[in-house]
Design a protein around this motif. Structure first.
Motif, mmCIF file in Angstrom:
data_model
loop_
_atom_site.group_PDB
_atom_site.id
_atom_site.type_symbol
_atom_site.label_atom_id
_atom_site.label_comp_id
_atom_site.label_asym_id
_atom_site.label_seq_id
_atom_site.Cartn_x
_atom_site.Cartn_y
_atom_site.Cartn_z
ATOM 1 N N UNK A 175 -20.277 47.170 20.039
ATOM 2 C CA UNK A 175 -20.727 48.221 20.956
ATOM 3 C C UNK A 175 -21.393 49.365 20.204
ATOM 4 N N UNK A 176 -20.883 49.686 19.030
ATOM 5 C CA UNK A 176 -21.487 50.746 18.218
ATOM 6 C C UNK A 176 -22.886 50.332 17.752
ATOM 7 N N UNK A 177 -23.025 49.080 17.371
ATOM 8 C CA UNK A 177 -24.338 48.586 16.949
ATOM 9 C C UNK A 177 -25.329 48.671 18.105
ATOM 10 N N UNK A 178 -24.894 48.297 19.296
ATOM 11 C CA UNK A 178 -25.764 48.392 20.473
ATOM 12 C C UNK A 178 -26.158 49.836 20.740
ATOM 13 N N UNK A 179 -25.225 50.763 20.587
ATOM 14 C CA UNK A 179 -25.546 52.171 20.806
ATOM 15 C C UNK A 179 -26.616 52.655 19.835
ATOM 16 N N UNK A 180 -26.498 52.252 18.568
ATOM 17 C CA UNK A 180 -27.492 52.653 17.574
ATOM 18 C C UNK A 180 -28.849 52.029 17.863
ATOM 19 N N UNK A 181 -28.851 50.862 18.498
ATOM 20 C CA UNK A 181 -30.093 50.162 18.806
ATOM 21 C C UNK A 181 -30.520 50.335 20.262
ATOM 22 N N UNK A 182 -29.981 51.352 20.912
ATOM 23 C CA UNK A 182 -30.315 51.602 22.316
ATOM 24 C C UNK A 182 -31.830 51.779 22.493
ATOM 25 N N UNK A 183 -32.376 51.081 23.466
ATOM 26 C CA UNK A 183 -33.790 51.228 23.768
ATOM 27 C C UNK A 183 -34.714 50.308 23.011
#
Length: 215
Positions: free
Chosen positions: A116-124
């Motif tokens: 989930x943290x990786x997804x947040x950093x790669x948001x957009x």
């Protein structure tokens, strides 16, 4: 400027991910050559990029770890999207990218960071038209990696191939759960040119408006 999440550009983004030593770079090169031979506009690239951020990420895995490396890789990806990948897609090119978000899910997972943290950093980030995951027998992949040599602290770890192969199963599930079109191919069962030809066939399906992940 980053494209809005719902905006689809004229070009086609094909990404390749998989454990170190599985043959991503060779396959990407063969794909690019095959697509170019039939006069399709192709832009080949890789992550980390060749920009300053990418060079830090590529050569700094012994220095940067955990959150620092995750932020560095994500920053490089966002920058590369804005300056290279999205402009090529706007011009209608088929962009073949060696590594993308799945690699971050796996490599940052090896550092203990939650998905989930990786997804947040790669948001957009721009969703690929097809995300290809190359995998296979971890023993064969490990042998290839030993013959080639490790490019990072991850690849130099003795149990790297087993861990990466297992984590890519979870990465595939993560991508599918978020609606990404994913195709997984065993890159240890057939020669690399055969694997590349299979992916090119999938690319043709994408260009026709079909989703090879559903065929």
């Amino acid at each position: 400027m980053t494209a809005p999440a719902a905006e689809r550009l004229p070009g086609t983004l094909i990404t390749l991910d998989g454990p170190g030593g599985v043959g991503k770079s060779t396959t990407a090169h063969q794909m690019t050559a095959a697509l170019t031979m039939i006069d399709l506009p192709v832009h080949a690239t890789a992550q980390p990029s060749q920009a300053a951020l990418g060079e830090l990420a590529r050569h700094g895995t012994d220095i940067y770890q955990d959150m620092a490396l995750a932020c560095l890789c994500a920053a490089d990806r966002h920058h590369q999207l804005d300056t290279e990948i999205l402009p090529a897609l706007r011009e209608g090119a088929i962009v073949v990218c060696d590594r993308y978000v799945a690699s971050s899910l796996v490599l940052q997972g090896l550092d203990g960071l939650p998905a989930e943290l990786v997804w947040q950093l790669n948001h957009g980030v721009y969703q690929p038209d097809l995300a290809v995951i190359l995998t296979g027998d971890p023993h064969i992949i490990a042998a290839r990696l030993r013959a080639r040599g490790g490019h990072s602290r991850f690849e130099r770890a003795e149990d790297n191939s087993d861990k990466e192969t297992a984590l890519y199963v979870h990465a595939e599930a993560e991508l599918r759960a978020r609606g990404w079109p994913v195709t997984t191919l065993d890159a240890t069962a057939e020669p690399s040119d055969t694997i590349a030809a299979r992916i090119v066939s999938h690319v043709h399906q994408v260009l026709k408006g079909n989703n090879p992940a559903c065929l």
